[in-house]
Design a protein around this motif. Sequence first.
Motif, PDB file in Angstrom:
ATOM      1  N   HIS A  91       4.166   1.688 -12.365  1.00  0.00           N
ATOM      2  CA  HIS A  91       3.758   3.005 -11.855  1.00  0.00           C
ATOM      3  C   HIS A  91       2.445   2.899 -11.086  1.00  0.00           C
ATOM      4  O   HIS A  91       2.279   3.512 -10.017  1.00  0.00           O
ATOM      5  N   GLN A  92       1.544   2.116 -11.607  1.00  0.00           N
ATOM      6  CA  GLN A  92       0.260   1.951 -10.928  1.00  0.00           C
ATOM      7  C   GLN A  92       0.436   1.237  -9.589  1.00  0.00           C
ATOM      8  O   GLN A  92      -0.268   1.530  -8.612  1.00  0.00           O
ATOM      9  N   LYS A  93       1.328   0.255  -9.519  1.00  0.00           N
ATOM     10  CA  LYS A  93       1.590  -0.453  -8.284  1.00  0.00           C
ATOM     11  C   LYS A  93       2.165   0.485  -7.236  1.00  0.00           C
ATOM     12  O   LYS A  93       1.851   0.349  -6.052  1.00  0.00           O
ATOM     13  N   LYS A  94       3.026   1.461  -7.653  1.00  0.00           N
ATOM     14  CA  LYS A  94       3.602   2.383  -6.694  1.00  0.00           C
ATOM     15  C   LYS A  94       2.560   3.303  -6.098  1.00  0.00           C
ATOM     16  O   LYS A  94       2.648   3.706  -4.944  1.00  0.00           O
ATOM     17  N   ASN A  95       1.535   3.620  -6.838  1.00  0.00           N
ATOM     18  CA  ASN A  95       0.474   4.522  -6.363  1.00  0.00           C
ATOM     19  C   ASN A  95      -0.775   3.779  -5.845  1.00  0.00           C
ATOM     20  O   ASN A  95      -1.808   4.392  -5.566  1.00  0.00           O
ATOM     21  N   TRP A  96      -0.693   2.475  -5.713  1.00  0.00           N
ATOM     22  CA  TRP A  96      -1.870   1.663  -5.293  1.00  0.00           C
ATOM     23  C   TRP A  96      -2.079   1.790  -3.808  1.00  0.00           C
ATOM     24  O   TRP A  96      -1.118   1.799  -3.020  1.00  0.00           O
ATOM     25  N   THR A  97      -3.325   1.902  -3.402  1.00  0.00           N
ATOM     26  CA  THR A  97      -3.678   1.925  -1.984  1.00  0.00           C
ATOM     27  C   THR A  97      -4.578   0.735  -1.705  1.00  0.00           C
ATOM     28  O   THR A  97      -5.414   0.337  -2.535  1.00  0.00           O
TER      29      THR A  97
ATOM     30  N   CYS B  90       0.863  -1.190   0.000  1.00  0.00           N
ATOM     31  CA  CYS B  90       0.000   0.000   0.000  1.00  0.00           C
ATOM     32  C   CYS B  90       0.904   1.247   0.000  1.00  0.00           C
ATOM     33  O   CYS B  90       1.884   1.334   0.750  1.00  0.00           O
ATOM     34  N   SER B  91       0.551   2.232  -0.849  1.00  0.00           N
ATOM     35  CA  SER B  91       1.367   3.460  -0.982  1.00  0.00           C
ATOM     36  C   SER B  91       1.078   4.473   0.114  1.00  0.00           C
ATOM     37  O   SER B  91       1.789   5.473   0.237  1.00  0.00           O
TER      38      SER B  91
END
Length: 358
Positions: free
Chosen positions: A50-56, A28-29
């Motif tokens: 990139h999406q994984k880095k910003n995923w909550t 979770c970011s």
Amino acid sequence: MSKNRSIRKIMSCPGCCTPISKAESITCSAKACKKIFHLLCTGTSELTTHQKKNWTCPYCQAAAKVGGDNSRTPAKASENVTFRNKPNRPEICSQTNSTLTIDVIRDVIREELNKVKKSMIVELEESLRAMVKHELKGFSESIDCLEKSVLFITEEYDSIKKDLACKTETIQYLRTENNKLIETVRCIGTRLEIMEQHNRSCNLEIQCVPEYKNENIHTLIKQLAQTISCDLNESDVHQYTRIAKSNKNDQRPRSIILKLATPRIRDKFLAAVITYNKNHASEKLNSSHLGFGGVNQPIYVAEHLSPANRALHAAARLKAKKKGYRFVWVKQGKIFMRKDEDSEYIYIKTMELLEKIV
């Protein structure tokens, strides 16, 4: 040892409570969270780097929607988390998030119970259906047997009813015929009695004449005719004989039947007897007039009656004695009664008429 436990605690997925490796995880970011999940549990395998880095995680997303604490929000509340079968590792679940684990277990148990319940309901329905079908089959066989029995009984009843109707009709016919025969027999009996009496129309019955072994009845009759002053020729006498007693215990001698030529001669002889008895009231006709010695026995002369008329005459005399009738006599084979000199005479035809006399 403490370090390994810490590592295993950090590397456990909050969704399924199983250890995860870095290659198959996503973090979770959110700064306050930093929880690590399986890619399969969150359904984020197709996301870019990139999406994984910003995923909550779903917890943070739920907290952001309600604006509150997300520490007790279950991962199952989001459709982005997929729960897999969990191994029996209660220590990991309790160390990671005890509230989440209890809720998940409760839901799983509820689902399993629902499945078991549905399965039991289905099995119970099938069992009941089979049992009811089996019972209904037995009932159906019993009903078929009962229908056959009822049909057989109905047929037998109809047959018996028909036979009974036929026999009832036959009985009614026989009853009618029997009544006709009874009436015919009564009529024939009456005619026979008339004929029997008619055959005795020339006969006289002489009663209480003493009886001896070598007696001469012809001489006795001639002596009787001379005593009562009745002219009696040889041609007037056709036959004479003694008859058997109707009652063997009777001590009186057997009666003599005298058959004369005509009813007129019989009536003349009988009238002569009646006249003699009237003229000799103190010494009526008796055995001494016929030449018998010893104690005088009264001698009676009367019409020769048929058996039926004889019984009717005897019953009439008993009735007259009981009811106070003074006169009972026979004329032309007919029986009459009179209460006194001033009363009307009664012709006694049958026993039924005699019973009606009061």
